[in-house]
Structures are given as structure tokens and as C-alpha cells.
Write an enzyme that holds these catalytic residues in place. Structure first.
Site, PDB file in Angstrom:
ATOM      1  N   SER A 136     -35.670  47.848  41.463  1.00  0.00           N
ATOM      2  CA  SER A 136     -35.137  49.085  42.045  1.00  0.00           C
ATOM      3  C   SER A 136     -34.745  48.838  43.494  1.00  0.00           C
ATOM      4  CB  SER A 136     -36.198  50.178  41.982  1.00  0.00           C
ATOM      5  OG  SER A 136     -35.824  51.237  42.844  1.00  0.00           O
TER       6      SER A 136
ATOM      7  N   HIS B  75     -30.794  56.025  37.735  1.00  0.00           N
ATOM      8  CA  HIS B  75     -31.885  56.986  37.487  1.00  0.00           C
ATOM      9  C   HIS B  75     -31.606  58.215  38.342  1.00  0.00           C
ATOM     10  CE1 HIS B  75     -36.515  57.859  37.886  1.00  0.00           C
ATOM     11  NE2 HIS B  75     -35.874  58.804  37.215  1.00  0.00           N
TER      12      HIS B  75
ATOM     13  N   MET C  47     -41.907  58.088  33.259  1.00  0.00           N
ATOM     14  CA  MET C  47     -42.289  57.852  34.656  1.00  0.00           C
ATOM     15  C   MET C  47     -43.796  57.599  34.732  1.00  0.00           C
ATOM     16  SD  MET C  47     -39.597  57.867  36.492  1.00  0.00           S
ATOM     17  CE  MET C  47     -40.424  57.750  38.080  1.00  0.00           C
TER      18      MET C  47
ATOM     19  N   ASP D  85     -41.358  53.282  34.909  1.00  0.00           N
ATOM     20  CA  ASP D  85     -40.884  53.241  36.297  1.00  0.00           C
ATOM     21  C   ASP D  85     -41.943  53.867  37.196  1.00  0.00           C
ATOM     22  OD1 ASP D  85     -39.460  53.376  38.676  1.00  0.00           O
ATOM     23  OD2 ASP D  85     -37.973  54.818  37.948  1.00  0.00           O
TER      24      ASP D  85
ATOM     25  N   HIS E 179     -31.682  48.725  39.105  1.00  0.00           N
ATOM     26  CA  HIS E 179     -32.053  50.137  38.950  1.00  0.00           C
ATOM     27  C   HIS E 179     -31.704  50.871  40.241  1.00  0.00           C
ATOM     28  CE1 HIS E 179     -34.687  53.371  37.278  1.00  0.00           C
ATOM     29  NE2 HIS E 179     -35.077  53.563  38.528  1.00  0.00           N
TER      30      HIS E 179
ATOM     31  N   MET F 107     -32.447  61.546  39.781  1.00  0.00           N
ATOM     32  CA  MET F 107     -33.511  62.516  40.065  1.00  0.00           C
ATOM     33  C   MET F 107     -32.857  63.658  40.830  1.00  0.00           C
ATOM     34  SD  MET F 107     -36.396  59.698  40.954  1.00  0.00           S
ATOM     35  CE  MET F 107     -35.121  58.451  41.098  1.00  0.00           C
TER      36      MET F 107
ATOM     37  N   ASP G   9     -31.799  54.465  42.181  1.00  0.00           N
ATOM     38  CA  ASP G   9     -32.441  55.783  42.211  1.00  0.00           C
ATOM     39  C   ASP G   9     -31.606  56.768  43.019  1.00  0.00           C
ATOM     40  OD1 ASP G   9     -35.007  55.348  40.797  1.00  0.00           O
ATOM     41  OD2 ASP G   9     -35.295  53.842  42.378  1.00  0.00           O
TER      42      ASP G   9
ATOM     43  N   MET H 110     -31.371  60.484  44.343  1.00  0.00           N
ATOM     44  CA  MET H 110     -32.239  61.655  44.582  1.00  0.00           C
ATOM     45  C   MET H 110     -31.505  62.660  45.461  1.00  0.00           C
ATOM     46  SD  MET H 110     -35.848  59.783  45.426  1.00  0.00           S
ATOM     47  CE  MET H 110     -36.339  58.247  44.627  1.00  0.00           C
TER      48      MET H 110
HETATM   49  C1  DX5 Z   1     -39.505  56.485  42.140  1.00  0.00           C
HETATM   50  C2  DX5 Z   1     -38.345  55.684  41.619  1.00  0.00           C
HETATM   51  C3  DX5 Z   1     -38.692  54.287  41.335  1.00  0.00           C
HETATM   52  C4  DX5 Z   1     -39.169  53.490  42.523  1.00  0.00           C
HETATM   53  C5  DX5 Z   1     -40.195  52.554  41.998  1.00  0.00           C
HETATM   54  O1  DX5 Z   1     -39.293  57.823  41.939  1.00  0.00           O
HETATM   55  O2  DX5 Z   1     -37.838  56.254  40.445  1.00  0.00           O
HETATM   56  O3  DX5 Z   1     -37.616  53.617  40.701  1.00  0.00           O
HETATM   57  O4  DX5 Z   1     -38.179  52.769  43.172  1.00  0.00           O
HETATM   58  O5  DX5 Z   1     -40.801  51.896  43.050  1.00  0.00           O
HETATM   59  P1  DX5 Z   1     -42.166  51.099  42.847  1.00  0.00           P
HETATM   60  O6  DX5 Z   1     -41.911  50.037  41.833  1.00  0.00           O
HETATM   61  O7  DX5 Z   1     -42.468  50.552  44.212  1.00  0.00           O
HETATM   62  O8  DX5 Z   1     -43.191  52.097  42.388  1.00  0.00           O
HETATM   63 ZN    ZN Z   2     -36.383  55.042  39.324  1.00  0.00          ZN
END
Ligand code: DX5
Ligand code: ZN
Length: 232
Positions: A9, A65, A136, A174, A32, A67, A34, A36
Site C-alpha cells: 500500500s 481501495h 478489513m 488489509d 494498493h 474509502m 487507498d 480516502m
Molecule cells: C488502511 C488502509 C490500508 C493501509 C494498511 O485503512 O486501507 O491499506 O495502508 O497499512 P498497514 O499495512 O500499515 O496496516
Molecule cells: Zn487499503
């Protein structure tokens, strides 16, 4: 179940040097990303223009991903930007089946995520609409959080349902995935692993990816691994 797939990620990467950070993970199975929006989760990261730049900067598959609120409106634009796979949250989607079908119609893989406290059971009948299910293993929003052991039984139930239906649905986890936790997640039935801090916090990102893949494969060979580490 496929061989373990490792998706670093970039949330844990240096956003000011994204191009170089992408070059550190040539052996990853996908990157990956993220997204948000400060509404669905209390954090704001990146959006479509940066995803388009990532698309130009790497040949790796992009695993988005989302969010965000209202993924029904926004998710297809990420697929059109060249993401191989787009994950939306079940908790945020008004019509998850329609959205999954729309994503597949663009040629992307359709994926749905569940927060740790969201049960899998109401969604079992729609597994056939999905290419991947993301469970998650932390509350979404931030990297570097501790893996939630309470999700392991849900991973087992999801794996059982996918196997029973003989569906080619990947099972992704994740959050808090690292050398201490990945084997247990794999033993429970996950086959696709997101790792942020465990990859980008490591001295050598490629080495960290290899190590995670090896440990996940070990978990797949030993599905009876205890759900809790006995190490103190
Ligand atoms: C958190 C993200 C993850 C995050 C994971 O909401 O969706 O993808 O980057 O990070 P680690 O592996 O450090 O928990
Ligand atoms: Zn993620």
C-alpha cells in the site's frame, strides 16, 4: 485459492516521491492505492489525478481501495482510469450489486470491502458478482494500526463460502499485515495481502515482499495454525 498475492500500500510511501517509491516494489503482484475522502473515514489521501499519474508511472496492476462516501457515483471513474481492480465499501454503497456489475462492465475486477464489525453473512449470496472480497483487519483510515484478531473467524467463514460455491473470488485482507500476522491470516483462508508499513517501513521493500509471500505460503500449507500467537 491462488498463490499468495502481495499488494503493497502506497499509503505508507513518501507521497512526495511516489515515482521512486513505486520502483521499489517491482516484485509486487499489484500496488494498493487507498483513496480516502475525510467523510467515510477520518483521513484524506489522494484522488483521481494522482491515480492517473500512478497509472503512467508503473506497469504494476493498480488495486484501488475506495474509502469514500457514494462509491456508486465515483468507483467507475477509477476503473476507467486504468485500475485493474476497484474495491468499494459495502457500508457506503447504495446498490452494491449494480455497482459491481458496472465495474465489471468497464473491464475492471469488482471488489467489495467490509469493515471489521460488518458481518459477511448478508453478502454471501452476492459473492458471484465479485472478483475479490476485502475483509478489513483494522478500522479503515490509517496505516500502522494493529491487526484485529477478531476478524480471523470471518476470514474462515468467507473462505468456506467461496470454496463451497466454487467461485474464483480472491479473499483480500488489509490492515496490520506483517511478518507476525500474515501467516495466521493465510491459514484462515486469505490469499491476497495488503501491506503498507511492513513493506515501506522495511529497509528493503523487495525483501519484505518476498518474506511476506513465503510466510503466507506457509500459512496456506498449515490451515490449522492457531488463531492467536502463543508468543508473549
Ligand atoms: C488502511 C488502509 C490500508 C493501509 C494498511 O485503512 O486501507 O491499506 O495502508 O497499512 P498497514 O499495512 O500499515 O496496516
Ligand atoms: Zn487499503
Amino acid at each position: 485459492m491462488t498463490t499468495p498475492q502481495i499488494h503493497p500500500s502506497i499509503l505508507s510511501a513518501d507521497f512526495a516521491r511516489l515515482g521512486e517509491e513505486l520502483q521499489k516494489i517491482p516484485t509486487a503482484d499489484a500496488v494498493h492505492v487507498d483513496v480516502m475522502d475525510n467523510h467515510f473515514v477520518p483521513n484524506l489521501t489522494i484522488g483521481l489525478p494522482v491515480v492517473q499519474a500512478i497509472r503512467r508511472a508503473t506497469n504494476l496492476g493498480i488495486d484501488i481501495h475506495l474509502m469514500i462516501e457514494d462509491p456508486d457515483r465515483w468507483a467507475p471513474t477509477y476503473a476507467e482510469a486504468g485500475a485493474e481492480s476497484v474495491t468499494f465499501h459495502a457500508e457506503a454503497s447504495a446498490a452494491p450489486i449494480r455497482l459491481a456489475q458496472q465495474l465489471r462492465a468497464t473491464g475492471a475486477r469488482a471488489s467489495m470491502a467490509l469493515k471489521p464489525a460488518t458481518p459477511i453473512e448478508p453478502y454471501l449470496d452476492m459473492l458471484g458478482e465479485l472478483d475479490m472480497l476485502l475483509l478489513m483487519t483494522v478500522e479503515p483510515g490509517f496505516s500502522g494500526q494493529a491487526f484485529l484478531e477478531m476478524v480471523l473467524p470471518k476470514i474462515r467463514r468467507a473462505r468456506q463460502a467461496i470454496s463451497a460455491a466454487e467461485l474464483p473470488v480472491a479473499l483480500q485482507v488489509d490492515g496490520g499485515i506483517n511478518a507476525e500476522t500474515i501467516e495466521r491470516a493465510a491459514a484462515a483462508g486469505a490469499d491476497t495481502f495488503v501491506a503498507g508499513s511492513a513493506v515501506y517501513g522495511a529497509e528493503d521493500a523487495s525483501e519484505a515482499i518476498d518474506q511476506l509471500r513465503t510466510l503466507a505460503a506457509r500459512g496456506h500449507r498449515c490451515p490449522q495454525t492457531p488463531t492467536r500467537s502463543t508468543a508473549s
